[in-house]
Design a protein around this motif. Structure first.
Motif, PDB file in Angstrom:
ATOM      1  N   SER A  25       1.351  25.259   8.498  1.00 20.52           N
ATOM      2  CA  SER A  25       0.235  25.722   9.120  1.00 20.52           C
ATOM      3  C   SER A  25      -0.400  26.883   7.584  1.00 20.52           C
ATOM      4  O   SER A  25      -1.304  26.906   8.130  1.00 20.52           O
ATOM      5  CB  SER A  25       0.022  27.050  10.247  1.00 20.52           C
ATOM      6  OG  SER A  25       0.942  27.641   9.911  1.00 20.52           O
TER       7      SER A  25
ATOM      8  N   THR B   6      -0.039  25.689   4.318  1.00 17.76           N
ATOM      9  CA  THR B   6      -0.153  24.903   3.140  1.00 17.76           C
ATOM     10  C   THR B   6      -1.762  25.346   3.312  1.00 17.76           C
ATOM     11  O   THR B   6      -2.734  25.317   3.504  1.00 17.76           O
ATOM     12  CB  THR B   6      -0.683  23.713   3.619  1.00 17.76           C
ATOM     13  OG1 THR B   6       0.971  23.623   4.284  1.00 17.76           O
ATOM     14  CG2 THR B   6      -0.793  22.647   2.700  1.00 17.76           C
ATOM     15  N   SER B   7      -2.016  25.778   1.328  1.00 18.71           N
ATOM     16  CA  SER B   7      -3.248  25.937   0.666  1.00 18.71           C
ATOM     17  C   SER B   7      -3.435  25.045  -0.711  1.00 18.71           C
ATOM     18  O   SER B   7      -1.781  24.903  -1.449  1.00 18.71           O
ATOM     19  CB  SER B   7      -3.317  27.415   0.495  1.00 18.71           C
ATOM     20  OG  SER B   7      -2.250  27.837  -0.407  1.00 18.71           O
ATOM     21  N   VAL B   8      -4.510  25.294  -1.257  1.00 18.03           N
ATOM     22  CA  VAL B   8      -4.723  23.902  -2.482  1.00 18.03           C
ATOM     23  C   VAL B   8      -4.025  25.025  -3.917  1.00 18.03           C
ATOM     24  O   VAL B   8      -3.213  24.643  -4.250  1.00 18.03           O
ATOM     25  CB  VAL B   8      -6.329  24.633  -2.565  1.00 18.03           C
ATOM     26  CG1 VAL B   8      -6.505  23.688  -4.204  1.00 18.03           C
ATOM     27  CG2 VAL B   8      -6.755  23.564  -1.845  1.00 18.03           C
TER      28      VAL B   8
ATOM     29  N   PRO C 185      -1.466  19.146   2.110  1.00 19.07           N
ATOM     30  CA  PRO C 185      -2.084  19.229   2.847  1.00 19.07           C
ATOM     31  C   PRO C 185      -3.007  18.978   4.366  1.00 19.07           C
ATOM     32  O   PRO C 185      -2.807  17.508   3.762  1.00 19.07           O
ATOM     33  CB  PRO C 185      -3.109  20.572   1.716  1.00 19.07           C
ATOM     34  CG  PRO C 185      -2.772  19.525   1.272  1.00 19.07           C
ATOM     35  CD  PRO C 185      -1.644  18.630   0.823  1.00 19.07           C
ATOM     36  N   GLU C 186      -3.559  19.742   4.836  1.00 17.95           N
ATOM     37  CA  GLU C 186      -3.830  19.210   6.067  1.00 17.95           C
ATOM     38  C   GLU C 186      -4.936  18.078   5.586  1.00 17.95           C
ATOM     39  O   GLU C 186      -5.187  16.928   6.369  1.00 17.95           O
ATOM     40  CB  GLU C 186      -4.273  19.784   7.473  1.00 17.95           C
ATOM     41  CG  GLU C 186      -4.805  19.194   8.616  1.00 17.95           C
ATOM     42  CD  GLU C 186      -5.383  20.125   9.268  1.00 17.95           C
ATOM     43  OE1 GLU C 186      -5.842  20.318  10.730  1.00 17.95           O
ATOM     44  OE2 GLU C 186      -5.109  21.823   9.040  1.00 17.95           O
ATOM     45  N   ARG C 187      -5.931  18.447   4.824  1.00 15.16           N
ATOM     46  CA  ARG C 187      -6.872  17.351   4.802  1.00 15.16           C
ATOM     47  C   ARG C 187      -6.442  15.942   4.123  1.00 15.16           C
ATOM     48  O   ARG C 187      -6.891  14.743   3.528  1.00 15.16           O
ATOM     49  CB  ARG C 187      -7.627  17.823   3.644  1.00 15.16           C
ATOM     50  CG  ARG C 187      -7.287  17.717   2.160  1.00 15.16           C
ATOM     51  CD  ARG C 187      -7.784  18.655   1.486  1.00 15.16           C
ATOM     52  NE  ARG C 187      -7.392  18.880  -0.089  1.00 15.16           N
ATOM     53  CZ  ARG C 187      -6.476  20.345  -0.538  1.00 15.16           C
ATOM     54  NH1 ARG C 187      -6.752  20.770   0.225  1.00 15.16           N
ATOM     55  NH2 ARG C 187      -6.246  19.910  -2.295  1.00 15.16           N
ATOM     56  N   GLU C 188      -4.976  15.549   3.211  1.00 13.10           N
ATOM     57  CA  GLU C 188      -4.829  14.473   2.749  1.00 13.10           C
ATOM     58  C   GLU C 188      -3.474  13.942   3.894  1.00 13.10           C
ATOM     59  O   GLU C 188      -2.964  12.520   3.571  1.00 13.10           O
ATOM     60  CB  GLU C 188      -3.968  14.691   1.811  1.00 13.10           C
ATOM     61  CG  GLU C 188      -4.177  15.768   0.778  1.00 13.10           C
ATOM     62  CD  GLU C 188      -3.793  16.022  -1.162  1.00 13.10           C
ATOM     63  OE1 GLU C 188      -4.297  15.736  -1.577  1.00 13.10           O
ATOM     64  OE2 GLU C 188      -2.123  15.574  -0.523  1.00 13.10           O
ATOM     65  N   ARG C 189      -2.871  14.480   5.041  1.00 13.24           N
ATOM     66  CA  ARG C 189      -1.815  13.971   5.623  1.00 13.24           C
ATOM     67  C   ARG C 189      -2.506  12.266   6.622  1.00 13.24           C
ATOM     68  O   ARG C 189      -2.146  12.001   6.795  1.00 13.24           O
ATOM     69  CB  ARG C 189      -1.460  15.275   6.820  1.00 13.24           C
ATOM     70  CG  ARG C 189      -1.093  16.166   6.305  1.00 13.24           C
ATOM     71  CD  ARG C 189      -0.148  17.047   7.611  1.00 13.24           C
ATOM     72  NE  ARG C 189      -0.561  18.307   7.232  1.00 13.24           N
ATOM     73  CZ  ARG C 189      -0.214  19.359   7.404  1.00 13.24           C
ATOM     74  NH1 ARG C 189      -0.602  19.529   8.491  1.00 13.24           N
ATOM     75  NH2 ARG C 189       0.126  20.844   6.524  1.00 13.24           N
ATOM     76  N   GLY C 190      -3.732  12.384   7.125  1.00 13.56           N
ATOM     77  CA  GLY C 190      -4.418  11.118   7.641  1.00 13.56           C
ATOM     78  C   GLY C 190      -4.650  10.327   6.535  1.00 13.56           C
ATOM     79  O   GLY C 190      -3.956   9.225   7.197  1.00 13.56           O
ATOM     80  N   LYS C 191      -4.536   9.590   5.319  1.00  9.62           N
ATOM     81  CA  LYS C 191      -4.381   9.162   4.466  1.00  9.62           C
ATOM     82  C   LYS C 191      -2.988   9.011   4.645  1.00  9.62           C
ATOM     83  O   LYS C 191      -2.140   7.956   4.170  1.00  9.62           O
ATOM     84  CB  LYS C 191      -5.012   8.923   3.120  1.00  9.62           C
ATOM     85  CG  LYS C 191      -5.286   8.741   1.663  1.00  9.62           C
ATOM     86  CD  LYS C 191      -5.804   8.895   0.887  1.00  9.62           C
ATOM     87  CE  LYS C 191      -5.473   8.004  -0.384  1.00  9.62           C
ATOM     88  NZ  LYS C 191      -6.004   8.360  -1.535  1.00  9.62           N
TER      89      LYS C 191
END
Length: 503
Positions: A7, A9-11, A138-144
């Motif tokens: 939770s 995870t940051s850039v 990071p969360e923004r990449e997990r779907g991919k």
């Protein structure tokens, strides 16, 4: 390098090696997906060369699934406790070593032992893949990333029979069936080196403790059930087989009592039994077991029928199964993207009925034509079966978890992945009754003429299991994506949520 808390995870803390690490993890996942399906196509050659009995053939396939299922939850917890990268490396090393053992096995007993150990190694390796992805990206990449992972698993399931057929029929270096295992050696060695260099270490801050005592009655109880089913026919079903199956019930009851005790004392049970008080969860697990049981019977019987009964070459048998894999992928995509969001649970139930209809059609055609069945009629029933299987299994986890509290989501998803593997192991064992009993005594040559009829008879049991799956699904919520709210929602520990079906 990332550490423990997904939770946070940051850039600025994103591991720059994450995409290279992903490639390593995907290779390991591909190895496992291929290995589940590659063995079936080689079974007639294995039996012919090693003189394996029918029960040993069953254990070569079912033993892997049973060891894999029994070790999945513990394997995931070991990664949380001692480091996911460390356990992943241990799993890859063990999987590679056991692949070598299988590839050089000089007797069916050694091969059987190697397959069971290989399943245990996969139980160490596979759960770490999604866990490492979860904490590395990071969360923004997990779907991919999870989409890529799902595609690789599907590709492995699709490629397994074809890879096995090419390796067996190619007879490289005069090794016959052995390259289906030996091919893992260079992949495993490369994966070990690359993972050591590219994959970061991580642990869970509050990892669930192990429950080694609970593993004992669970393992003994399942073996007491599966062993007599597999060995009983060749031994003339002596009295001990009935005693063993009857004894499995009180032994499994001891497991349940122990899990209750661990829960009352605030420990970490292997199975969160309170989940089964929820109708949707209990019904969903029942559907998973029935689905695994159907596939366990079908794929073993089909492989032996095509090659022993109909005289198909390994390559022809592998290619004839491709429409099933393609249909499964199409059914999964259609159900997840279009049908389930609109119609919910009914899509899964329709999938079970469609798969059952495919089996009924196959049984009618096989009964009518026997060994003279045309090639296209061995392929045609696979299309509705594959579509139905894809429509059912792909969205099942989401619907099962819809009624599960968030704090138990990790345990529930791990158990959901385990039950289908157990179903497949029991299904392979049940093949003694629904398939091998009809073959009668004798070696493969003597049994070949009876194989088409035995296969046709087993298909009615497979159709019944798919129909029962559709009925069990009535316990699930009508709509997906209706998980209960629980205030501040902690992110669940990732567990293995992808299942391999031996296509």
């Amino acid at each position: 390098m990332l550490r423990n808390n997904p939770s946070s995870t940051s850039v600025s803390r994103v591991d720059p090696r994450r995409w290279a690490a992903l490639a390593v993890l995907l290779i390991a996942s591909f190895m496992d997906a291929v290995d589940v399906t590659v063995v079936h196509i080689a079974l007639p050659d294995i039996q012919a060369e090693t003189g394996a009995s029918t029960s040993q053939i069953q254990w070569i396939t079912g033993g892997y699934a049973l060891a894999f299922a029994l070790g999945l939850i513990t394997g995931g917890r070991l990664g949380d406790l001692y480091g996911r990268r460390r356990i992943f490396l241990a799993g890859v090393a063990a999987f590679t070593a056991t692949s070598l053992l299988c590839g050089v096995a000089g007797s069916p007993d050694v091969l059987l032992a190697g397959r069971i150990l290989q399943g245990a190694a996969a139980a160490l390796m596979v759960p770490q893949v999604l866990s490492i992805i979860h904490v590395t990206f990071p969360e923004r990449e997990r779907g991919k990333v999870f989409g890529i992972y799902g595609s690789v698993m599907a590709l492995g399931t699709l490629a397994g029979p074809l890879v096995g057929a090419l390796l067996v029929q190619g007879d490289f270096f005069g090794l016959g069936w052995r390259p289906i295992f030996l091919v893992n050696l260079p992949l495993g060695a490369a994966g070990l080196i690359a993972a050591a260099l590219l994959v970061g270490e991580s642990k869970a801050e509050r990892a669930a403790r192990l429950d080694p005592v609970g593993m004992v009655p669970a393992t003994i109880g399942l073996l007491a059930l599966v062993l007599p089913l597999t060995q009983g026919r060749e031994l003339g079903r002596p009295a001990w087989t009935l005693v063993s199956m009857a004894a499995s019930l009180p032994v499994l009851a001891v497991f349940v009592l122990w899990e209750h005790r661990v829960t009352r004392r605030g420990g970490s049970p292997l199975v969160v039994l309170s989940l089964f008080t929820r109708r949707a969860f209990a019904g969903g697990q029942g559907a998973q077991v029935l689905f695994g049981l159907a596939s366990g019977v079908f794929f073993l019987a089909r492989t032996l029928c095509l090659q022993l009964g109909l005289g198909f070459s390994p390559l022809k048998a592998g290619l004839s199964g491709m429409p099933l894999s393609v249909a499964m992928m199409a059914g999964a995509g259609l159900s997840m993207q279009v049908l389930v969001p609109r119609f919910g649970r009914r899509v899964l139930q329709a999938g079970g009925i469609l798969a059952a209809a495919g089996m009924v059609l196959f049984a009618v055609l096989a009964t009518r034509h026997g060994a003279d069945i045309p090639l296209w009629q061995t392929v045609l029933p696979l299309v509705p079966m594959g579509l139905g299987m894809g429509m059912t299994i792909a969205p099942l986890t989401d619907l099962i978890l819809a009624d599960v509290p968030h704090e138990h989501a990790g345990s529930a998803s791990g158990l959901t992945s385990t039950t289908i593997q157990l179903g497949q192991a029991v299904g392979v064992a049940l093949s003694s009754i629904v398939f091998f009993d009809h073959l009668g005594p004798g070696g493969p040559a003597g049994q070949a003429a009876r194989t088409p009829d035995a296969f046709a008879g087993s298909l009615w049991y497979v159709a019944a299991a798919f129909t029962a799956t559709a009925l069990a699904l009535t316990a699930l919520p009508k709509r997906a994506g209706t998980k209960p709210s629980a205030g501040a929602e902690p992110e669940p520990e990732p567990q293995l949520q992808a299942t391999s079906v031996a296509a």
